[in-house]
Write an enzyme that holds these catalytic residues in place. Sequence first.
Site, short mmCIF file in Angstrom:
data_model
loop_
_atom_site.label_atom_id
_atom_site.label_comp_id
_atom_site.label_asym_id
_atom_site.label_seq_id
_atom_site.Cartn_x
_atom_site.Cartn_y
_atom_site.Cartn_z
N CYS A 27 49.89 -41.23 144.78
CA CYS A 27 49.10 -42.48 144.50
C CYS A 27 48.81 -43.28 145.64
O CYS A 27 49.56 -43.05 146.82
CB CYS A 27 49.94 -43.38 143.85
SG CYS A 27 50.91 -42.82 142.28
N ARG B 272 44.12 -38.39 148.28
CA ARG B 272 45.44 -38.03 148.12
C ARG B 272 45.69 -37.46 146.79
O ARG B 272 46.64 -37.02 146.46
CB ARG B 272 46.17 -39.46 148.16
CG ARG B 272 45.99 -40.17 149.69
CD ARG B 272 46.82 -41.55 149.47
NE ARG B 272 48.01 -41.51 149.15
CZ ARG B 272 49.19 -41.67 149.87
NH1 ARG B 272 48.79 -41.88 151.31
NH2 ARG B 272 50.42 -41.61 149.92
N TRP C 200 48.68 -41.22 140.47
CA TRP C 200 48.84 -39.85 140.21
C TRP C 200 50.28 -39.85 139.18
O TRP C 200 51.11 -40.35 139.44
CB TRP C 200 49.13 -39.08 141.55
CG TRP C 200 49.39 -37.70 141.13
CD1 TRP C 200 48.23 -36.74 141.61
CD2 TRP C 200 50.43 -36.64 141.18
NE1 TRP C 200 48.65 -35.58 141.14
CE2 TRP C 200 49.90 -35.41 141.25
CE3 TRP C 200 51.91 -37.08 141.00
CZ2 TRP C 200 50.97 -34.59 140.91
CZ3 TRP C 200 52.55 -36.11 140.73
CH2 TRP C 200 52.18 -34.70 140.84
N ASN D 178 53.75 -47.26 144.28
CA ASN D 178 54.11 -45.98 144.50
C ASN D 178 55.46 -45.57 144.56
O ASN D 178 56.25 -46.24 144.96
CB ASN D 178 53.43 -45.52 145.94
CG ASN D 178 51.71 -45.69 145.87
OD1 ASN D 178 51.28 -45.95 144.95
ND2 ASN D 178 51.41 -45.62 147.15
N GLY D 179 55.78 -44.40 143.82
CA GLY D 179 57.12 -44.02 143.97
C GLY D 179 57.72 -43.76 142.52
O GLY D 179 56.79 -43.81 141.50
N GLU E 2 49.60 -17.62 152.26
CA GLU E 2 48.60 -18.66 152.59
C GLU E 2 47.80 -18.51 151.84
O GLU E 2 46.66 -19.36 150.99
CB GLU E 2 48.75 -18.92 154.00
CG GLU E 2 47.61 -19.99 154.42
CD GLU E 2 48.21 -21.76 153.74
OE1 GLU E 2 49.04 -21.66 153.10
OE2 GLU E 2 47.27 -22.48 153.84
N LYS F 201 45.83 -20.62 148.95
CA LYS F 201 44.61 -21.43 149.04
C LYS F 201 43.47 -21.23 148.18
O LYS F 201 42.95 -22.24 147.33
CB LYS F 201 43.67 -21.08 150.73
CG LYS F 201 44.23 -21.46 151.78
CD LYS F 201 43.89 -22.93 151.97
CE LYS F 201 44.96 -23.96 151.39
NZ LYS F 201 46.28 -24.13 152.22
N GLU G 283 44.94 -22.70 144.61
CA GLU G 283 44.95 -24.37 144.61
C GLU G 283 43.54 -24.98 144.36
O GLU G 283 43.39 -25.78 143.69
CB GLU G 283 45.74 -24.90 145.65
CG GLU G 283 45.22 -24.71 147.13
CD GLU G 283 46.09 -25.45 147.96
OE1 GLU G 283 46.68 -26.37 147.62
OE2 GLU G 283 45.91 -25.01 149.29
N HIS H 49 57.56 -1.98 144.85
CA HIS H 49 58.58 -2.38 144.30
C HIS H 49 58.31 -3.35 143.06
O HIS H 49 59.25 -4.00 142.66
CB HIS H 49 59.42 -3.37 145.28
CG HIS H 49 59.91 -2.50 146.40
ND1 HIS H 49 61.14 -1.47 145.96
CD2 HIS H 49 59.47 -2.72 147.67
CE1 HIS H 49 61.16 -0.89 147.38
NE2 HIS H 49 60.58 -1.65 148.48
N LYS I 92 47.66 -34.96 148.17
CA LYS I 92 47.74 -34.78 149.37
C LYS I 92 48.85 -34.77 150.17
O LYS I 92 49.41 -33.96 150.71
CB LYS I 92 46.89 -35.57 150.36
CG LYS I 92 46.42 -35.27 151.63
CD LYS I 92 46.04 -33.73 151.94
CE LYS I 92 46.01 -33.36 153.58
NZ LYS I 92 45.91 -31.92 153.45
C1 F6R Z 1 48.37 -26.73 150.38
C2 F6R Z 1 49.05 -27.91 150.74
C3 F6R Z 1 50.50 -28.23 150.14
C4 F6R Z 1 51.22 -28.89 151.56
C5 F6R Z 1 52.51 -29.25 150.98
C6 F6R Z 1 53.43 -29.98 152.13
O1 F6R Z 1 47.18 -26.60 150.83
O2 F6R Z 1 48.54 -28.71 151.42
O3 F6R Z 1 51.23 -27.10 149.88
O4 F6R Z 1 51.11 -28.00 152.48
O5 F6R Z 1 52.47 -30.09 149.87
O6 F6R Z 1 52.81 -31.05 152.53
P1 F6R Z 1 52.98 -31.57 154.15
O7 F6R Z 1 52.59 -30.60 155.16
O8 F6R Z 1 52.58 -32.76 154.01
O9 F6R Z 1 54.66 -31.81 154.20
#
Ligand code: F6R
Length: 607
Positions: free
Chosen positions: A2, A27, A73, A99-100, A480, A484, A487, A503, A602
């Site tokens: 949010c 976000r 959100w 927020n929260g 990773e 990517k 997501e 395995h 985000k």
């Molecule tokens: C993936 C992504 C998330 C963040 C995770 C941690 O692209 O962005 O997996 O890496 O939510 O976020 P931070 O790094 O802000 O603690």
Amino acid sequence: MCGIIGYCGPKSTVQVLIEGLKRLEYRGYDSAGVCVCGDGPLTCLKRKGKIRDLQGHVPAATDGRWGIGHTRWATHGEVNDVNAHPHLDCEGRIAVVHNGIIENFAILKEKLQSEGHSFASETDSEVIPHLIEKYYAGDLEEAVKKALGLLKGTYGIVCMHVDQPQLLVGARCGSPLVLGIGNEEMFLASDVTAIISHTKQVVYLEDGEVVTITPSGYRTTDMRDQEIEKRVELISWELEEIEKAGFAHFMEKEIFEQPESIKRAMSGRLDHDQATAHLGGLNMSNRDLLNVERVRIVAAGTSFHAAMVGMYLLESLARVPCTVEISSELRYRNPIVERNTLHFVVSQSGETADTLYAMRELQRKGATVLGICNVVGSTIPRESDGGVYIHSGPEIAVASTKAFTSQITVFYLFSLLLGRMRDLSFEAGKRFIQDLQSVPPKIEQILSRSRSILALAEKYCCYKDFLFLGRGINYPVAMEGALKLKEISYIHAEGYSAAELKHGPIALINDETPSVFLVPEDSLRDKIISNMKEVKSRRGRVIAVAVEGDREVEDIADDLIEVPRISEPFYPLLMVVPMQLMAYHCAVHLGRDVDQPRNLAKSVTVE
Ligand code: F6R
């Protein structure tokens, strides 16, 4: 997650709020709303969907002299217009954005309902305006403090009252809130991107602090009404950094920024004379560092993958035993904190709740915890015992790219620093620095071939499942790559150690499940080639990311992405770039919302 914006001042409040909300879009959100006030009653407009849907819904004549806005959100209650913020009290005289999560909202709501308050939404947040209504006796700040005293959970809030012209009250407990100081205008926001086009002077609120603003001033207090002197800080980045600068998406821009962002992460930190690195923010003397017997790194998501690369680096270069843990898991398993263990938390946003709470748990047990973060002034850097900013600049796309490579860069620097205090020779340190500095131009080369990766993405984006396979230090890069792809394109993908194939995952191999193999020129190359052959002999399609001129790999793979040659420990920084581009182009080709993928936020500020 949010986003919050609040404004009082001479400008068009609706415009300031909508612009601020647009800047907070990155976000992640599912609905949005604003509440403004001029000389009449509060006007509250909220809408499920995008800000542009809300904007289309705001009558042209609507404006005010102060107001609040929110991107939601969903956590409590489905995504609809009613559950969107702001929320109002019974009379529609008080508006709140939150927020929260209010953990005890059910009890509070029941009590308020029994006292005659009627609720419109299913949200936890709506208890706040009703509690303020209950306690309001002409002083909004006082009523807010009384209401907050009853809440259990986390909040960043901003409130307004129809009878308190151009006055907003904000408070923070676990969800960030920043005050922006303008010329005869004031702002409150959940992050600085919302207000940077208006002011660069900010004050970051701490948990337990309340701020009351009017266009001409602000007052910061604690919950017992003691005034708190706050430091005014200057935001160091420019508005252009949160613009797309001609790229189609923020993610594309951020992928292409990596040669520069990696250089910034190194800048001023390499000591060529001593063949080592300087990381002043660690707040540790060489003697302290010498006493480090173990390192534990804690993080979530992409930052966790960077932490895993860090573990390989620290063990191989600095010869320090190192473990890596997912922050949400660490916090609840009563972690053992050993003497002489140095802890790192890694977080782009510096606000991720799982990582922040894990850090607090470690600190409570006496651990020294250092942060590796991007967002300056965020909670983790402020509460950690020291750390290193990665200086990537704002990362707006939800999918993290440039932060990942800069986090890794910081681990190279820290491994060099520690390694040079142990058994890394001067000569080896020199070579290490040269190799690290050769990374940005090599990434430029990979980026210049983006079009060929686009062609591959078009060829493969119709597949439903992918495997990403790497070994050693490139195993987390495979994870990773899979993250990517899933997501942003919503294609199912798993990242594995190539050795683990046999395995279990090998059962998935057929001509409908392509495998992406990371094949650097390193000590495990021959073993990975064997793994590729195992896949080929089961009719699996292979896309290999390999070193230029590796004919053996070219002969086996169906498709090849080439990366320049570099010395062994540095391949993660090169290998990840084609993974990012592949995911990006697949998502674009499939028509996905690349920068704001569904269900994602985000900065994940709830557990
Ligand atoms: C993936 C992504 C998330 C963040 C995770 C941690 O692209 O962005 O997996 O890496 O939510 O976020 P931070 O790094 O802000 O603690």
